[in-house]
Motif scaffolding. Structure first.
Motif, PDB file in Angstrom:
ATOM      1  N   VAL A  11       0.860  -1.192   0.000  1.00 50.48           N
ATOM      2  CA  VAL A  11       0.000   0.000   0.000  1.00 50.48           C
ATOM      3  C   VAL A  11       0.892   1.236   0.000  1.00 50.48           C
ATOM      4  CG1 VAL A  11      -1.773   1.279   1.232  1.00 50.48           C
ATOM      5  CG2 VAL A  11      -1.822  -1.244   1.210  1.00 50.48           C
ATOM      6  N   ASN A  12       0.610   2.165  -0.917  1.00 53.78           N
ATOM      7  CA  ASN A  12       1.380   3.401  -1.025  1.00 53.78           C
ATOM      8  C   ASN A  12       0.427   4.586  -1.239  1.00 53.78           C
ATOM      9  OD1 ASN A  12       4.098   2.266  -0.975  1.00 53.78           O
ATOM     10  ND2 ASN A  12       3.570   1.371  -2.963  1.00 53.78           N
ATOM     11  N   ASP A  13       0.786   5.715  -0.642  1.00 51.13           N
ATOM     12  CA  ASP A  13       0.046   6.976  -0.842  1.00 51.13           C
ATOM     13  C   ASP A  13      -1.444   6.813  -0.525  1.00 51.13           C
ATOM     14  OD1 ASP A  13       2.431   8.101  -1.665  1.00 51.13           O
ATOM     15  OD2 ASP A  13       2.067   7.613  -3.784  1.00 51.13           O
ATOM     16  N   SER A  14      -1.742   6.147   0.560  1.00 58.47           N
ATOM     17  CA  SER A  14      -3.140   5.950   0.933  1.00 58.47           C
ATOM     18  C   SER A  14      -3.435   6.713   2.222  1.00 58.47           C
ATOM     19  CB  SER A  14      -3.440   4.459   1.133  1.00 58.47           C
ATOM     20  OG  SER A  14      -4.724   4.287   1.688  1.00 58.47           O
ATOM     21  N   GLU A  15      -4.595   7.329   2.257  1.00 65.46           N
ATOM     22  CA  GLU A  15      -5.023   8.007   3.478  1.00 65.46           C
ATOM     23  C   GLU A  15      -5.668   7.033   4.449  1.00 65.46           C
ATOM     24  OE1 GLU A  15      -7.632  11.066   2.290  1.00 65.46           O
ATOM     25  OE2 GLU A  15      -6.090  12.269   1.238  1.00 65.46           O
ATOM     26  N   LEU A  16      -6.011   5.863   3.938  1.00 66.82           N
ATOM     27  CA  LEU A  16      -6.697   4.879   4.755  1.00 66.82           C
ATOM     28  C   LEU A  16      -5.724   4.062   5.599  1.00 66.82           C
ATOM     29  CD1 LEU A  16      -9.476   3.567   5.379  1.00 66.82           C
ATOM     30  CD2 LEU A  16      -9.017   1.967   3.507  1.00 66.82           C
ATOM     31  N   LEU A  17      -4.564   3.705   5.025  1.00 67.08           N
ATOM     32  CA  LEU A  17      -3.584   2.849   5.687  1.00 67.08           C
ATOM     33  C   LEU A  17      -2.200   3.475   5.601  1.00 67.08           C
ATOM     34  CD1 LEU A  17      -4.715  -0.585   4.176  1.00 67.08           C
ATOM     35  CD2 LEU A  17      -5.077   0.165   6.535  1.00 67.08           C
ATOM     36  N   LYS A  18      -1.344   3.090   6.520  1.00 70.02           N
ATOM     37  CA  LYS A  18       0.052   3.492   6.434  1.00 70.02           C
ATOM     38  C   LYS A  18       0.730   2.743   5.284  1.00 70.02           C
ATOM     39  CE  LYS A  18       0.740   4.516  11.358  1.00 70.02           C
ATOM     40  NZ  LYS A  18       1.534   4.158  12.562  1.00 70.02           N
ATOM     41  N   ASP A  19       1.718   3.373   4.712  1.00 71.31           N
ATOM     42  CA  ASP A  19       2.444   2.722   3.630  1.00 71.31           C
ATOM     43  C   ASP A  19       3.191   1.500   4.177  1.00 71.31           C
ATOM     44  OD1 ASP A  19       1.531   4.744   2.116  1.00 71.31           O
ATOM     45  OD2 ASP A  19       3.456   5.790   1.854  1.00 71.31           O
ATOM     46  N   GLY A  20       3.175   0.429   3.397  1.00 70.75           N
ATOM     47  CA  GLY A  20       3.885  -0.777   3.806  1.00 70.75           C
ATOM     48  C   GLY A  20       3.237  -2.024   3.265  1.00 70.75           C
ATOM     49  N   LEU A  21       3.698  -3.175   3.757  1.00 77.54           N
ATOM     50  CA  LEU A  21       3.183  -4.473   3.335  1.00 77.54           C
ATOM     51  C   LEU A  21       2.120  -4.952   4.316  1.00 77.54           C
ATOM     52  CD1 LEU A  21       6.450  -6.381   2.296  1.00 77.54           C
ATOM     53  CD2 LEU A  21       4.777  -5.302   0.789  1.00 77.54           C
ATOM     54  N   THR A  42       7.387  -4.674  13.501  1.00 79.93           N
ATOM     55  CA  THR A  42       8.205  -5.761  14.049  1.00 79.93           C
ATOM     56  C   THR A  42       7.973  -5.988  15.544  1.00 79.93           C
ATOM     57  OG1 THR A  42      10.020  -4.198  14.427  1.00 79.93           O
ATOM     58  CG2 THR A  42      10.007  -5.413  12.325  1.00 79.93           C
ATOM     59  N   SER A  43       6.928  -5.435  16.106  1.00 77.66           N
ATOM     60  CA  SER A  43       6.645  -5.620  17.530  1.00 77.66           C
ATOM     61  C   SER A  43       6.319  -7.083  17.826  1.00 77.66           C
ATOM     62  CB  SER A  43       5.481  -4.731  17.969  1.00 77.66           C
ATOM     63  OG  SER A  43       5.782  -3.372  17.730  1.00 77.66           O
ATOM     64  N   ALA A  44       6.469  -7.465  19.075  1.00 74.33           N
ATOM     65  CA  ALA A  44       6.199  -8.853  19.461  1.00 74.33           C
ATOM     66  C   ALA A  44       4.721  -9.176  19.389  1.00 74.33           C
ATOM     67  CB  ALA A  44       6.728  -9.117  20.866  1.00 74.33           C
ATOM     68  N   THR A  45       3.898  -8.174  19.662  1.00 74.75           N
ATOM     69  CA  THR A  45       2.449  -8.387  19.569  1.00 74.75           C
ATOM     70  C   THR A  45       1.855  -7.319  18.666  1.00 74.75           C
ATOM     71  OG1 THR A  45       2.094  -7.037  21.546  1.00 74.75           O
ATOM     72  CG2 THR A  45       2.281  -9.427  21.840  1.00 74.75           C
ATOM     73  N   VAL A  46       1.286  -7.746  17.570  1.00 75.10           N
ATOM     74  CA  VAL A  46       0.676  -6.841  16.593  1.00 75.10           C
ATOM     75  C   VAL A  46      -0.748  -7.329  16.350  1.00 75.10           C
ATOM     76  CG1 VAL A  46       0.811  -5.868  14.265  1.00 75.10           C
ATOM     77  CG2 VAL A  46       2.920  -6.420  15.513  1.00 75.10           C
ATOM     78  N   ARG A  47      -1.690  -6.383  16.413  1.00 78.45           N
ATOM     79  CA  ARG A  47      -3.091  -6.733  16.204  1.00 78.45           C
ATOM     80  C   ARG A  47      -3.484  -6.402  14.775  1.00 78.45           C
ATOM     81  NH1 ARG A  47      -6.536  -4.784  21.386  1.00 78.45           N
ATOM     82  NH2 ARG A  47      -8.066  -6.067  20.303  1.00 78.45           N
ATOM     83  N   PRO A  48      -4.320  -7.244  14.150  1.00 83.03           N
ATOM     84  CA  PRO A  48      -4.788  -6.943  12.789  1.00 83.03           C
ATOM     85  C   PRO A  48      -5.735  -5.756  12.793  1.00 83.03           C
ATOM     86  CG  PRO A  48      -5.890  -8.891  13.644  1.00 83.03           C
ATOM     87  CD  PRO A  48      -4.861  -8.504  14.665  1.00 83.03           C
ATOM     88  N   ILE A  49      -5.982  -5.251  11.591  1.00 82.97           N
ATOM     89  CA  ILE A  49      -6.903  -4.121  11.443  1.00 82.97           C
ATOM     90  C   ILE A  49      -7.964  -4.481  10.410  1.00 82.97           C
ATOM     91  CG2 ILE A  49      -5.229  -2.349  12.111  1.00 82.97           C
ATOM     92  CD1 ILE A  49      -4.656  -1.849   9.196  1.00 82.97           C
ATOM     93  N   ALA A  50      -9.132  -3.844  10.539  1.00 84.04           N
ATOM     94  CA  ALA A  50     -10.248  -4.094   9.623  1.00 84.04           C
ATOM     95  C   ALA A  50     -10.450  -2.869   8.737  1.00 84.04           C
ATOM     96  CB  ALA A  50     -11.520  -4.409  10.398  1.00 84.04           C
ATOM     97  N   SER A  55     -13.510   0.233   0.276  1.00 80.66           N
ATOM     98  CA  SER A  55     -12.342   1.123   0.300  1.00 80.66           C
ATOM     99  C   SER A  55     -11.090   0.403  -0.224  1.00 80.66           C
ATOM    100  CB  SER A  55     -12.102   1.616   1.723  1.00 80.66           C
ATOM    101  OG  SER A  55     -13.215   2.336   2.199  1.00 80.66           O
ATOM    102  N   PHE A  56     -10.955  -0.882   0.122  1.00 84.04           N
ATOM    103  CA  PHE A  56      -9.772  -1.618  -0.337  1.00 84.04           C
ATOM    104  C   PHE A  56      -9.813  -1.836  -1.845  1.00 84.04           C
ATOM    105  CE2 PHE A  56      -7.044  -5.320  -0.896  1.00 84.04           C
ATOM    106  CZ  PHE A  56      -5.921  -4.929  -0.174  1.00 84.04           C
ATOM    107  N   ILE A  57     -11.032  -2.078  -2.371  1.00 84.17           N
ATOM    108  CA  ILE A  57     -11.161  -2.235  -3.823  1.00 84.17           C
ATOM    109  C   ILE A  57     -10.822  -0.934  -4.529  1.00 84.17           C
ATOM    110  CG2 ILE A  57     -12.809  -2.688  -5.675  1.00 84.17           C
ATOM    111  CD1 ILE A  57     -14.213  -4.662  -3.835  1.00 84.17           C
ATOM    112  N   GLU A  58     -11.195   0.149  -3.938  1.00 82.04           N
ATOM    113  CA  GLU A  58     -10.874   1.455  -4.521  1.00 82.04           C
ATOM    114  C   GLU A  58      -9.360   1.696  -4.531  1.00 82.04           C
ATOM    115  OE1 GLU A  58     -11.925   6.192  -3.872  1.00 82.04           O
ATOM    116  OE2 GLU A  58     -12.929   4.646  -2.676  1.00 82.04           O
ATOM    117  N   LEU A  59      -8.689   1.256  -3.443  1.00 82.65           N
ATOM    118  CA  LEU A  59      -7.221   1.372  -3.418  1.00 82.65           C
ATOM    119  C   LEU A  59      -6.590   0.560  -4.558  1.00 82.65           C
ATOM    120  CD1 LEU A  59      -6.402   1.088   0.410  1.00 82.65           C
ATOM    121  CD2 LEU A  59      -6.338   3.145  -1.023  1.00 82.65           C
ATOM    122  N   PHE A  60      -7.162  -0.613  -4.782  1.00 82.79           N
ATOM    123  CA  PHE A  60      -6.637  -1.444  -5.864  1.00 82.79           C
ATOM    124  C   PHE A  60      -6.890  -0.797  -7.221  1.00 82.79           C
ATOM    125  CE2 PHE A  60      -7.420  -4.724  -9.071  1.00 82.79           C
ATOM    126  CZ  PHE A  60      -6.188  -5.366  -9.086  1.00 82.79           C
TER     127      PHE A  60
END
Length: 712
Positions: A11-21, A42-50, A55-60
């Motif tokens: 994801v790049n240049d998105s207002e919805l999510l931070k850039d990254g994998l 890289t934290s030991a505990t990372v929670r998923p996001i919804a 919106s995700f289709i629009e990003l694509f």
């Protein structure tokens, strides 16, 4: 649009999510949401996001979200069979902790959307596990691909592998342990950054160079250059010196410089390229058609030979020239002679390569058909080294027919096909002959191989020809992967089959050779003489049908000899090529019977006879008897001159008058055999009263012969 579970998105240049994998964990169609897990956190505990599905289709659609690849840790990319039972037990145990909750979709949605979720705490209480431990296991599970292998323990990364330790007051590694209790070992030295710089300096100065010192000697020089004061002070105080050990120096030499740096700097560039570089390719990779490249090279044979004219004459080791086709590994030509590696010998090998082989083999007593050695072509390119082929003469002779290509100096690997053929011939033939040197592998004190030499040049050449023919018929595994024609036509992968099938399918880069052109350009030139006895060369006489038809020997007898241009095949004395007229081609002239002693031999034998004759002349320029005769003749002349001094006052008329009477008186005085009143008998009968031993009987005089000059 496909949104597969467990896929990775960038994801790049998105207002919805931070850039990254992000890894797509699941899709909830009922609430139109997508559950994503951040792979960059890289934290030991990372929670998923919804995120909403729309919106995700629009990003694509706007190409702000694209499919990507996430590289798993190397410790996960192993075969199940190579994992220890202890690791498998830990993995299965961890998987058993989260198996009851990881497939609960309501938990995943709740865990991704709420900051505080009580479901994980309740589940941890039910199974008797720690909630934070479960959170860490869930993070590993989602990050590493949502399967059981994601929970494999990362013990291969334990201990900070690949990272330098920073020592403090306690040295790293195991302490020094004495073998007995009678002695105390020196304290272990702590290597600092300053010591590492000293190591680098010593390694560059003594070790990392061509013909550099060994690591042990470099260590001693390090102590002399950088730790001499400490050693002297410790000796004066009677204590152990605080210096790095040889083991520490050896360890840091591999840490401070890579193996590639050490190999390159401790050898020359040529040696590295020839013997130490990686061999990821081959010279045959870009040459798979016969005739694309011929390789030529020479070597001294590992066997001593003797002369055909006398087995007690050892001639040394002959030189073998080989011409090989790079694509088919076919030996297309050869030459064995007593000449050193030179253009003179190389041109003979090339002539043999470009002409049919049946006549050549016949001169060594081998009867073959041209189909058994079907190489009589000129290549597109001739590969040779920076030796005899780089001169003006080879350029002039070969450039009109083919292209010359020269390998770098000291790089025999650039023509490895022909180099390998030498090794094959030595192992298969030469090292089995009496008189062999076995490539120099002679034990000190062993018998001199020259004492065992029994083979002539012709016999060694014949054996090498047999080995060449056998090599061309041998199966070579590498040919199978060079061209599909062998498999398509169900042919054994031999050089001969490879050559024939490619010529039959017109897949080659060979040129047809004109025999007249090859003979005129490549065979060694010589001057011969047309004489009354035939064409003369090196003590041998030759003739042909045209010489007899034009009666040139008779012309030479009447008008004198004249010179002719010739080409010499040094493999045999049976024939030479002569140009009878300057505007005509060379004609083959055969050896005459008067020179039959040198028939079926190499041209070197005629040179051997001439050298033998020269040595005999040099050994005995005149006989000792002729010296005594000469001295006696001079003494006689001196005595005669002394006698003639008394007759100087006598006139010439008195000297020459009445010669007949004086001859008669001289005979009577010196022989005492002529009677005063003897008459010649007409019947020539001898009376019994005449004793034969005391009388001279003159015969009747014949008529005088007329002479043209004053000579008798």
């Amino acid at each position: 649009m496909e949104l597969p579970r467990n896929s990775v998105w960038s994801v790049n240049d998105s207002e919805l999510l931070k850039d990254g994998l992000y890894r797509l964990l699941d899709i909830f169609q009922d609430v139109e949401s997508v559950i994503l897990f951040s792979l960059d956190d890289t934290s030991a505990t990372v929670r998923p996001i919804a995120v909403s599905l729309e919106s995700f289709i629009e990003l694509f659609s706007s190409r702000k979200a694209q499919k990507a690849h996430y590289e798993l840790p190397s410790y996960l990319l192993v075969d199940e069979e190579n994992i220890s039972d202890d690791y498998i037990g830990r993995r299965d145990k961890n998987y058993g902790f989260i198996k009851g909750i990881v497939f609960d979709r309501s938990f995943i949605f709740d865990y991704a959307t709420k900051r505080r979720s009580s479901q994980l705490a309740k589940y941890a209480k039910e199974i008797g596990a720690d909630r934070k431990s479960l959170a860490r296991l869930l993070t590993l599970y989602w990050r590493n691909g949502q399967d059981k292998m994601a929970l494999l323990p990362a013990f291969s990364k334990s201990g900070g592998a690949g990272r330098d330790r920073i020592p403090t007051t306690k040295p790293l590694g195991a302490p020094k342990q004495p073998r007995t209790t009678a002695f105390d070992r020196a304290a272990k030295f702590i290597v600092s950054d300053e010591d590492k710089n000293k190591f680098k300096k010593a390694l560059r100065k003594y070790y990392l160079k061509e013909s550099g010192l060994t690591l042990a000697k470099t260590y001693k020089n390090l102590l002399k250059d950088s730790y001499s004061k400490e050693i002297s002070l410790a000796e004066a105080c009677g204590r152990y010196p605080l210096i790095p050990t040889k083991k520490q120096f050896s360890y840091w030499s591999t840490k401070l410089f890579s193996k590639e740096q050490i190999i390159k700097q401790r050898t020359s560039e040529n040696d590295y390229l020839r013997n130490k570089r990686g061999a990821l390719g081959s010279i045959t990779d870009r040459s798979h058609l016969p005739g694309g490249h011929f390789e030529i090279d020479a070597t001294v044979a590992d066997v001593h030979i003797v002369s055909e004219l006398g087995s007690h004459y050892v001639l040394g080791r002959p030189t073998i020239y080989i011409v090989a086709d790079r694509a088919s590994r076919m030996i297309v030509g050869m030459h064995v002679s007593l000449y050193h590696a030179s253009w003179r010998a190389a041109r003979q090998a090339l002539t043999n390569s470009f002409l049919p082989k049946s006549d050549y083999c016949k001169s060594f007593g081998l009867e073959i058909a041209d189909s058994e050695w079907p190489c009589a072509h000129i290549p597109k390119e001739l590969v040779c080294d920076n030796g005899e082929m780089i001169g003006i003469q080879p350029q002039r002779a070969l450039t009109p027919m083919t292209q010359l290509s020269f390998t770098p100096p000291y790089r025999p690997d650039c023509k490895g096909v022909v180099e390998k053929r030498f090794d094959t011939l030595n192992n298969e033939v030469v090292h089995e002959l009496l008189g062999t040197t076995r490539g120099g592998n002679v034990v000190r004190g062993s018998r001199d191989p020259r004492k065992d030499a029994i083979y002539t040049l012709k016999e060694v050449t014949a054996e090498i020809i047999k080995a060449v023919l056998e090599h061309n018929r041998s199966i070579l595994d590498g040919l199978v992967y060079s061209s599909p024609l062998l498999i398509e036509n169900d042919l054994s992968p031999t050089p001969l089959n490879y050559w024939k099938i490619h010529l039959a399918k017109h897949r080659h880069e060979l040129q047809s050779a004109n025999s007249d052109e090859v003979i005129a350009r490549l065979l060694p030139s010589a001057e011969v003489s047309m004489t009354r006895s035939g064409i003369y060369f090196n003590g041998m006489y030759y003739s042909c049908s045209e010489v007899e038809e034009r009666n040139l020997a008779s012309v030479a007898r009447s008008s004198g000899r004249w010179r002719l241009e010739a080409r010499i095949d040094e493999n045999t004395t049976n024939y030479i090529y002569v140009r009878l007229d300057k505007n005509r081609e060379f004609i083959k002239c055969n050896l005459l019977p008067r020179s039959r002693m040198l028939g079926d031999k190499s041209m070197y034998e005629s040179d051997f006879i001439r050298d033998w004759l020269d040595t005999k002349k040099e050994l005995t320029p005149i006989s000792t008897t002729s010296i005594d005769d000469h001295k006696h003749r001079q003494e006689t002349a001196r005595q005669a001159k002394r006698r003639s001094k008394n007759a100087e006052n006598v006139s010439f008329k008195d000297k020459t008058s009445n010669i007949r009477q004086r001859r008669k008186e001289e005979l009577e005085a010196t022989t005492n055999m002529i009677a005063p009143d003897f008459e010649v008998s007409v019947t020539n009968s001898i009376p019994d009263s005449f004793p034969l031993g005391s009388k001279i009987i003159p015969l009747p005089k014949g008529r005088k012969r007329r002479t043209n000059g004053g000579g008798s």
